[in-house]
Design a protein around this motif. Structure first.
Motif, PDB file in Angstrom:
ATOM      1  N   UNK A 120      12.550  -1.388  21.419  1.00  0.00           N
ATOM      2  CA  UNK A 120      12.316  -0.400  20.358  1.00  0.00           C
ATOM      3  C   UNK A 120      12.253  -1.173  19.046  1.00  0.00           C
ATOM      4  N   UNK A 121      11.065  -1.645  18.700  1.00  0.00           N
ATOM      5  CA  UNK A 121      10.880  -2.494  17.522  1.00  0.00           C
ATOM      6  C   UNK A 121       9.904  -1.821  16.562  1.00  0.00           C
ATOM      7  N   UNK A 122      10.354  -1.584  15.353  1.00  0.00           N
ATOM      8  CA  UNK A 122       9.513  -1.017  14.306  1.00  0.00           C
ATOM      9  C   UNK A 122       9.782  -1.755  13.002  1.00  0.00           C
ATOM     10  N   UNK A 123       8.793  -1.789  12.145  1.00  0.00           N
ATOM     11  CA  UNK A 123       9.009  -2.220  10.766  1.00  0.00           C
ATOM     12  C   UNK A 123       9.233  -0.945   9.964  1.00  0.00           C
ATOM     13  N   UNK A 124      10.410  -0.788   9.349  1.00  0.00           N
ATOM     14  CA  UNK A 124      10.603   0.405   8.524  1.00  0.00           C
ATOM     15  C   UNK A 124      10.468   0.053   7.053  1.00  0.00           C
ATOM     16  N   UNK A 125      10.094   1.048   6.277  1.00  0.00           N
ATOM     17  CA  UNK A 125       9.851   0.877   4.846  1.00  0.00           C
ATOM     18  C   UNK A 125      10.804   1.802   4.095  1.00  0.00           C
ATOM     19  N   UNK A 126      11.439   1.267   3.057  1.00  0.00           N
ATOM     20  CA  UNK A 126      12.489   2.042   2.401  1.00  0.00           C
ATOM     21  C   UNK A 126      12.608   1.689   0.928  1.00  0.00           C
ATOM     22  N   UNK A 181       0.456  12.907   0.850  1.00  0.00           N
ATOM     23  CA  UNK A 181       1.170  11.673   1.171  1.00  0.00           C
ATOM     24  C   UNK A 181       1.403  11.579   2.673  1.00  0.00           C
ATOM     25  N   UNK A 182       1.846  12.668   3.278  1.00  0.00           N
ATOM     26  CA  UNK A 182       2.103  12.668   4.723  1.00  0.00           C
ATOM     27  C   UNK A 182       0.833  12.329   5.499  1.00  0.00           C
ATOM     28  N   UNK A 183      -0.274  12.925   5.086  1.00  0.00           N
ATOM     29  CA  UNK A 183      -1.545  12.674   5.766  1.00  0.00           C
ATOM     30  C   UNK A 183      -1.951  11.215   5.631  1.00  0.00           C
ATOM     31  N   UNK A 184      -1.763  10.661   4.432  1.00  0.00           N
ATOM     32  CA  UNK A 184      -2.104   9.260   4.191  1.00  0.00           C
ATOM     33  C   UNK A 184      -1.243   8.337   5.038  1.00  0.00           C
ATOM     34  N   UNK A 185       0.056   8.621   5.099  1.00  0.00           N
ATOM     35  CA  UNK A 185       0.972   7.785   5.877  1.00  0.00           C
ATOM     36  C   UNK A 185       0.660   7.872   7.371  1.00  0.00           C
ATOM     37  N   UNK A 186       0.449   9.082   7.855  1.00  0.00           N
ATOM     38  CA  UNK A 186       0.190   9.253   9.287  1.00  0.00           C
ATOM     39  C   UNK A 186      -1.128   8.598   9.688  1.00  0.00           C
ATOM     40  N   UNK A 196       0.824  -1.212   0.000  1.00  0.00           N
ATOM     41  CA  UNK A 196       0.000   0.000   0.000  1.00  0.00           C
ATOM     42  C   UNK A 196       0.859   1.263   0.000  1.00  0.00           C
ATOM     43  N   UNK A 197       1.915   1.255   0.797  1.00  0.00           N
ATOM     44  CA  UNK A 197       2.805   2.416   0.843  1.00  0.00           C
ATOM     45  C   UNK A 197       3.552   2.569  -0.476  1.00  0.00           C
ATOM     46  N   UNK A 240       2.604   1.759  -3.424  1.00  0.00           N
ATOM     47  CA  UNK A 240       1.709   2.273  -4.460  1.00  0.00           C
ATOM     48  C   UNK A 240       1.455   3.774  -4.285  1.00  0.00           C
ATOM     49  N   UNK A 241       1.370   4.215  -3.038  1.00  0.00           N
ATOM     50  CA  UNK A 241       1.202   5.652  -2.793  1.00  0.00           C
ATOM     51  C   UNK A 241       2.447   6.424  -3.234  1.00  0.00           C
ATOM     52  N   UNK A 242       3.624   5.889  -2.902  1.00  0.00           N
ATOM     53  CA  UNK A 242       4.878   6.537  -3.290  1.00  0.00           C
ATOM     54  C   UNK A 242       5.039   6.509  -4.811  1.00  0.00           C
ATOM     55  N   UNK A 243       4.732   5.370  -5.417  1.00  0.00           N
ATOM     56  CA  UNK A 243       4.868   5.230  -6.865  1.00  0.00           C
ATOM     57  C   UNK A 243       3.989   6.227  -7.603  1.00  0.00           C
ATOM     58  N   UNK A 244       2.761   6.385  -7.130  1.00  0.00           N
ATOM     59  CA  UNK A 244       1.830   7.316  -7.786  1.00  0.00           C
ATOM     60  C   UNK A 244       2.359   8.747  -7.735  1.00  0.00           C
TER      61      UNK A 244
END
Length: 322
Positions: free
Chosen positions: A245-251, A279-284, A45-46, A48-52
């Motif tokens: 401190x565990x997160x899944x990061x996307x890159x 984009x920021x609003x969608x991610x947050x 999902x992320x 596709x948002x970045x790609x668009x």
């Protein structure tokens, strides 16, 4: 204009267009984001948002291609061996970028050596969830309960952060937890809803509807800072677990060795995507913690640090898969 017309004619004729694009500013043709997971998940999902948005900014199509399997290793190997021209990239996350090197002894690629870090697009913490019927209301009560019972935790599958978050939780609290792996977050959550397991660690976005509907109790989040999606929920660090401190990061990463102008342009485009209010609003709204420094250099340091940390935990707990 002349080069674009020549490229179009070449493509219509079935002739390779690479030579025609050679002198054109990057990107001169469509980009591909390879996603290591099936459609519909957070990374997809992320991506596709970045790609668009990146496609709009670059004036080129950005294709999202899902290459799922082997915990992301199929996509990782594919992108590591892709042409080093900047047109085949991977929109990946923690498992394929920093966890798998510790889990798989025979990995065919090395993320630190084979990938060029482009940009960090944020991270997603896990929520610590228990069933509504479990007689606990805090992390400390959960720890005490786990010491008195044969506590279990469900994960979305061996090797992911929902599995390793449980290992780190057990190690940090000095309790014994039995891991029950499922094929995805949905069946793991169903097991918890059915009181078949004691707890689970699920990303805050996936967990949010269950928490909101009061079907599951949330006792904490695994990130160092609170989640905007669950602002009233304390972090595990706030509850005394200082090393949680565990997160899944996307890159976004590219094959190592792409041209410098392509790397720089991709990083600039990524910054512009992250600066976009929509984009920021969608991610947050999806519970994503946006990075303070999204640069490729900062991402490279993060990958090195987290690779070492996950390898250490995996070695200490014997969680290796092969």
């Amino acid at each position: 204009m002349k080069k674009r017309l020549m490229a179009l004619l070449c493509c219509v004729a079935g002739i390779t267009c690479t030579a025609v694009y050679a002198d054109a500013p990057y990107p001169a043709r469509a980009l591909t984001f390879v996603v290591p997971y099936p459609p519909g998940g957070p990374a997809d999902l992320l991506a596709r948002a970045v790609a668009h948005k990146m496609g709009e900014l670059a004036g080129q199509t950005v294709i999202v291609e899902n290459r799922a399997g082997a915990s992301g290793n199929i996509a990782g190997d594919y992108v590591a061996r892709a042409p080093k021209d900047g047109y085949t990239l991977m929109f990946g996350s923690s498992p394929v970028l920093v966890i798998n090197p510790g889990l798989y002894r025979n990995l065919k690629f090395d993320p630190l050596k084979d990938f060029e870090p482009i940009a960090d697009f944020g991270s997603l913490p896990n929520a610590v969830l228990v069933g509504e019927n479990l007689p606990v209301s805090s992390v400390q009560e959960l720890i005490a309960y786990s010491r008195q019972h044969n506590a279990t935790y469900a994960s979305a599958g061996s090797g992911g952060t929902t599995h390793l978050a449980g290992l780190l939780f057990a190690k940090s609290s000095d309790v014994s937890l039995t891991h029950i792996p499922y094929k995805g977050s949905a069946p793991a959550l169903q097991a918890l809803l059915g009181d078949q397991v004691t707890m689970t660690f699920t990303d805050v976005y996936t967990a949010f509807p269950y928490i909101q509907a009061r079907k599951l109790k949330v006792l904490g989040v695994t990130s160092a800072s609170r989640s905007d999606l669950l602002p009233d929920v304390k972090t595990l660090q706030e509850q005394g677990m200082k090393d949680m401190d565990v997160n899944v990061f996307f890159a976004l990463v590219a094959p190592k060795g792409i041209p410098e102008d392509a790397r720089a342009r991709l990083e600039t485009l990524s910054r512009e995507v992250l600066a976009d209010k929509g984009v920021r609003s969608q991610f947050e709204s999806r519970g994503l913690l946006l990075p303070k420094d999204p640069s490729g250099a900062a991402l490279g340091r993060k990958m090195a640090t987290e690779t070492a940390a996950w390898k250490k935990l995996i070695q200490e707990t014997g969680a290796a898969i092969d």
